[in-house]
Design a protein around this motif. Structure first.
Motif, PDB file in Angstrom:
ATOM      1  N   ARG A  91      -9.195  -0.762   6.833  1.00  0.00           N
ATOM      2  CA  ARG A  91      -8.726   0.879   7.509  1.00  0.00           C
ATOM      3  C   ARG A  91      -8.309   0.289   9.805  1.00  0.00           C
ATOM      4  O   ARG A  91      -9.242  -0.349  10.005  1.00  0.00           O
ATOM      5  CB  ARG A  91      -9.079   2.025   7.994  1.00  0.00           C
ATOM      6  N   GLN A 121       2.106  -3.892   4.669  1.00  0.00           N
ATOM      7  CA  GLN A 121       1.881  -2.978   5.903  1.00  0.00           C
ATOM      8  C   GLN A 121       1.532  -1.946   6.127  1.00  0.00           C
ATOM      9  O   GLN A 121       1.569  -0.510   7.411  1.00  0.00           O
ATOM     10  CB  GLN A 121       3.967  -2.853   5.584  1.00  0.00           C
ATOM     11  N   TYR A 130      -5.314  -0.148   4.652  1.00  0.00           N
ATOM     12  CA  TYR A 130      -4.182  -1.727   4.225  1.00  0.00           C
ATOM     13  C   TYR A 130      -5.878  -2.475   2.869  1.00  0.00           C
ATOM     14  O   TYR A 130      -6.907  -2.403   2.571  1.00  0.00           O
ATOM     15  CB  TYR A 130      -4.592  -2.643   4.879  1.00  0.00           C
ATOM     16  N   CYS A 169      -2.862   0.111  -4.506  1.00  0.00           N
ATOM     17  CA  CYS A 169      -2.565  -1.191  -3.828  1.00  0.00           C
ATOM     18  C   CYS A 169      -1.629  -1.415  -4.921  1.00  0.00           C
ATOM     19  O   CYS A 169      -2.656  -2.131  -5.486  1.00  0.00           O
ATOM     20  CB  CYS A 169      -3.162  -1.719  -2.890  1.00  0.00           C
ATOM     21  N   GLY A 202      -0.185   7.549   1.377  1.00  0.00           N
ATOM     22  CA  GLY A 202      -0.883   7.425   2.894  1.00  0.00           C
ATOM     23  C   GLY A 202      -0.360   9.014   3.016  1.00  0.00           C
ATOM     24  O   GLY A 202       0.771   9.401   2.252  1.00  0.00           O
ATOM     25  N   LEU A 213      -5.164   6.381  -2.400  1.00  0.00           N
ATOM     26  CA  LEU A 213      -4.612   5.478  -2.037  1.00  0.00           C
ATOM     27  C   LEU A 213      -3.792   4.695  -3.207  1.00  0.00           C
ATOM     28  O   LEU A 213      -4.760   4.639  -4.083  1.00  0.00           O
ATOM     29  CB  LEU A 213      -4.625   4.395  -0.750  1.00  0.00           C
ATOM     30  N   VAL A 246      -4.384   3.723   9.668  1.00  0.00           N
ATOM     31  CA  VAL A 246      -3.408   3.053   8.734  1.00  0.00           C
ATOM     32  C   VAL A 246      -4.665   2.162   7.807  1.00  0.00           C
ATOM     33  O   VAL A 246      -5.660   0.687   8.198  1.00  0.00           O
ATOM     34  CB  VAL A 246      -3.057   1.992   9.163  1.00  0.00           C
ATOM     35  N   THR A 261      -0.712   1.541   4.661  1.00  0.00           N
ATOM     36  CA  THR A 261      -0.418   2.405   4.586  1.00  0.00           C
ATOM     37  C   THR A 261      -1.134   4.244   5.693  1.00  0.00           C
ATOM     38  O   THR A 261      -2.255   4.188   5.674  1.00  0.00           O
ATOM     39  CB  THR A 261      -0.556   3.360   2.948  1.00  0.00           C
ATOM     40  N   GLU A 271       0.788  -0.979   0.481  1.00  0.00           N
ATOM     41  CA  GLU A 271       0.169  -0.028   0.153  1.00  0.00           C
ATOM     42  C   GLU A 271       0.782   1.306  -0.053  1.00  0.00           C
ATOM     43  O   GLU A 271       2.156   1.134   0.847  1.00  0.00           O
ATOM     44  CB  GLU A 271      -0.963   0.049   1.233  1.00  0.00           C
ATOM     45  N   SER A 272       0.413   2.265  -0.775  1.00  0.00           N
ATOM     46  CA  SER A 272       1.125   3.397  -0.960  1.00  0.00           C
ATOM     47  C   SER A 272       0.113   4.905  -1.325  1.00  0.00           C
ATOM     48  O   SER A 272      -1.053   3.694  -1.112  1.00  0.00           O
ATOM     49  CB  SER A 272       2.036   3.586  -1.965  1.00  0.00           C
TER      50      SER A 272
END
Length: 121
Positions: free
Chosen positions: A38, A113, A95, A22, A9, A20, A93, A115, A6-7
């Motif tokens: 989340r 992990q 996901y 994924c 954020g 976001l 966070v 974001t 994930e990225s």
């Protein structure tokens, strides 16, 4: 073995937007429904949105309807979550995961992990 990355954020003011992404690798992406979840500090992880493999059906929890939009690009093995009109209560966070049941949101793979999204008031 599936990998979920994930990225996208970050820190944003209330009313702002974030997108976001994924990226999914290691297994067939097309054919799988994908979901976003989340987890806010001190709270259980919750199911936020999902999209079926053909992008013909989506699901949103009530608190994000009209503000969030889920989409996917099967050619890129990527799913997106466009978040608009963000509120402080969206802080969490985030996901992604393959899901069983578009509205049930049963996660199928090990978690990535995540974001972090922080919305300031």
């Amino acid at each position: 073995q599936v990998q979920l990355v994930e990225s996208g954020g970050g820190l944003v003011q209330a009313g702002g937007s974030l997108r976001l992404s994924c990226a999914v690798s290691g297994r067939t992406f097309s054919g799988s429904a994908m979901g976003w979840f989340r987890q806010a500090p001190g709270k259980e992880r919750e199911f936020v949105a999902a999209i079926d493999w053909s992008s013909s059906s989506t699901y949103y929890r009530d608190s994000v309807k009209g503000r969030f939009a889920v989409s996917r690009d099967n050619a890129k093995n990527t799913v997106y979550l466009q978040m608009n009109s963000l509120k402080p209560e969206d802080t969490a966070v985030y996901y992604c995961n393959r899901v069983y049941g578009l509205q049930r949101g049963i996660a199928l793979d090990p978690w990535g992990q995540g974001t972090m999204v922080t919305v300031s008031s």
